[in-house]
Scaffold this active site. Sequence first.
Site, mmCIF file in Angstrom:
data_model
loop_
_atom_site.group_PDB
_atom_site.id
_atom_site.type_symbol
_atom_site.label_atom_id
_atom_site.label_comp_id
_atom_site.label_asym_id
_atom_site.label_seq_id
_atom_site.Cartn_x
_atom_site.Cartn_y
_atom_site.Cartn_z
ATOM 1 N N SER A 251 8.971 -5.311 3.828
ATOM 2 C CA SER A 251 10.353 -5.666 3.513
ATOM 3 C C SER A 251 11.106 -5.876 4.817
ATOM 4 O O SER A 251 10.626 -5.508 5.887
ATOM 5 C CB SER A 251 11.005 -4.557 2.701
ATOM 6 O OG SER A 251 11.511 -3.576 3.569
ATOM 7 N N LYS A 252 12.283 -6.477 4.679
ATOM 8 C CA LYS A 252 13.073 -6.765 5.881
ATOM 9 C C LYS A 252 13.333 -5.513 6.703
ATOM 10 O O LYS A 252 13.626 -5.581 7.875
ATOM 11 C CB LYS A 252 14.402 -7.412 5.481
ATOM 12 C CG LYS A 252 14.230 -8.856 5.057
ATOM 13 C CD LYS A 252 15.547 -9.568 4.904
ATOM 14 C CE LYS A 252 15.262 -10.987 4.418
ATOM 15 N NZ LYS A 252 16.450 -11.774 4.202
ATOM 16 N N ARG A 253 13.247 -4.367 6.044
ATOM 17 C CA ARG A 253 13.536 -3.124 6.756
ATOM 18 C C ARG A 253 12.372 -2.660 7.640
ATOM 19 O O ARG A 253 12.543 -1.889 8.546
ATOM 20 C CB ARG A 253 13.928 -2.036 5.763
ATOM 21 C CG ARG A 253 15.432 -1.856 5.690
ATOM 22 C CD ARG A 253 15.838 -1.155 4.435
ATOM 23 N NE ARG A 253 15.849 -2.111 3.315
ATOM 24 C CZ ARG A 253 15.393 -1.835 2.110
ATOM 25 N NH1 ARG A 253 14.879 -0.683 1.846
ATOM 26 N NH2 ARG A 253 15.460 -2.739 1.148
ATOM 27 N N ASP A 254 11.156 -3.171 7.375
ATOM 28 C CA ASP A 254 10.015 -2.760 8.201
ATOM 29 C C ASP A 254 10.178 -3.323 9.608
ATOM 30 O O ASP A 254 10.495 -4.505 9.762
ATOM 31 C CB ASP A 254 8.705 -3.305 7.601
ATOM 32 C CG ASP A 254 8.361 -2.600 6.297
ATOM 33 O OD1 ASP A 254 8.663 -1.405 6.196
ATOM 34 O OD2 ASP A 254 7.818 -3.263 5.398
#
Length: 552
Positions: A251-254
């Site tokens: 996800s973009k958070r990784d």
Amino acid sequence: MNNNIRVRFAPSPTGHLHIGGLRTALFNYLFAKKNNGKLILRIDDTDIARSQKEYEDLIVSDIKWFDIKYDEFYRQSERKDIYEKYLKILKEKDYIYECFCTEEELLRAKELSINLKKPYIYNGRCLHLSGAEKESLRKKLAEAGLVPSIRLNMLKLGCEQVEFEDMVHGKVVFNVKLLGDFVLKTSDNRFTYNFASIVDDIDLGITHIIRGEDHISNTPRQILLCRALGAGSPMFAHISLLYGKDGKLMSKRDFNANLKHYKNEGYLPQAVLNYLAITGNTFVVNDERLSDEIFTSFDEMAHYFDIKRAKSSGAVFSEEKLKFVNEKWLQQLNTDDLIYAIKEKFILTDYINVSDINSINISSSINNTNTCIENNDTNLENNKNNKDTKSSNIDLENNKADLAIKKNNTNIKNINAEIFDVIDYAEKEYGKERLRCIIDFLKNEYKTVKEIILELDNVFLYKGKYNYFDKGIAELLFENLKETTGNEPETSEFNEILIKNAIQKISKENKKNIKDIYENLRMALTGKTNGPSILKIAVLLGKERVLSKLTI
Ligand code: GLU
């Protein structure tokens, strides 16, 4: 070859381009290249509240950084007239109707479906309103500064199911009843993604839509719109999303979903793309030379690319495999091209956050580097004065620990400065030819550009002195190497054989262990106890620098 092939990459400028988005862009690029077609970059910025010009600029610069070349560029926000034109066609065909439902009403209906554990489908209430009812509701909306939204009338289209042949997934079937009459234009006068996107695809003559499989549920709606507009629908390929090793969707958070990570870690753009292309089995190459699926160019990658081979199950992302691909790319890249890439891609690029670099400019960054080095020298001097530097394991361990701290500090302080000036600075120090020899050596020893840059700075540009654990050996090395002549790599008497002979002579005449001599030389020249051939490093440094590092 079909030169009418037209594909598009259509990012929304609501955030950074992430690694999965880059993979979609790459697949489109390779598909266009393979078929001698055109790649269109379309910025999907109809969602004004979330779209930002800053993100658009970053996406475009990322695409350029990775050398993905597009032929045409469009912004949805500049194409409203086209969407109006197509909406008019639907109106003329009586395929659309006005919807007066408020956001609250729709939200309540959705909540009700959730509670009943049923999929939400718009109930078509506004399709049956009388003229008077519409006028009164229109007034109400106007009071809130809104207009009726526009929905597609599915009943009118008369299809029960939508079926299409996906190039990755094969035959896909959707029940139209479950789609409901979806919105084409919102009550705040915005065209929705599904409408604007397919209108653009029709209007721009897109033949193949290659995108992430998270969009597969939009496809039946878009195919229905094509039918309603009397246009043929493009072919679709929904590529698998990227998963981490833990099996979870990236996800973009990784941290490794962000492209900045790959630039900062010194991965070559070609290597990242090569790796992204081969995750998910898009290439199964029956060619011995390509058994490791390392390509030499985009053309070659495109030649072997076949979207139909892409696995429909998720592609698992592995940074170790990427590092392996990067190492291969470093080795196969022509040294001049690598120097150019370091300068172009890793120095002065806009990915370095201004707040990270404290507005250092090239000349002051060199000064900063020197300041760090001087401080480190002072520390080392203090160390040397306070300690008996006799050869002992304890000393060696202490030195290693000191160096670890020192090196860590150096790296933290200098990393941005290094990215800034390293090639220009090295060229001034060594000249073009010798710098080429150094980079040629380093590219075969390290796996990333970052490692090369750090080694260049810490070994070849560092003007201070590293410690060694045997002062006597350092003195002997100094005396023996001083006797040699020449200061140019390989071409002169200061070559590997000569240094090797000097070491053997020292060992024999002074009863010193050969390994200790090599270790001291390595410590003095690199500050480390292991690494690539120290003889090669010494030759590349040149006699003058080697002697200065051995001076007590
Ligand atoms: N703007 C969409 C996105 O960023 C692209 C959808 C498409 O390719 O149709 O996900």
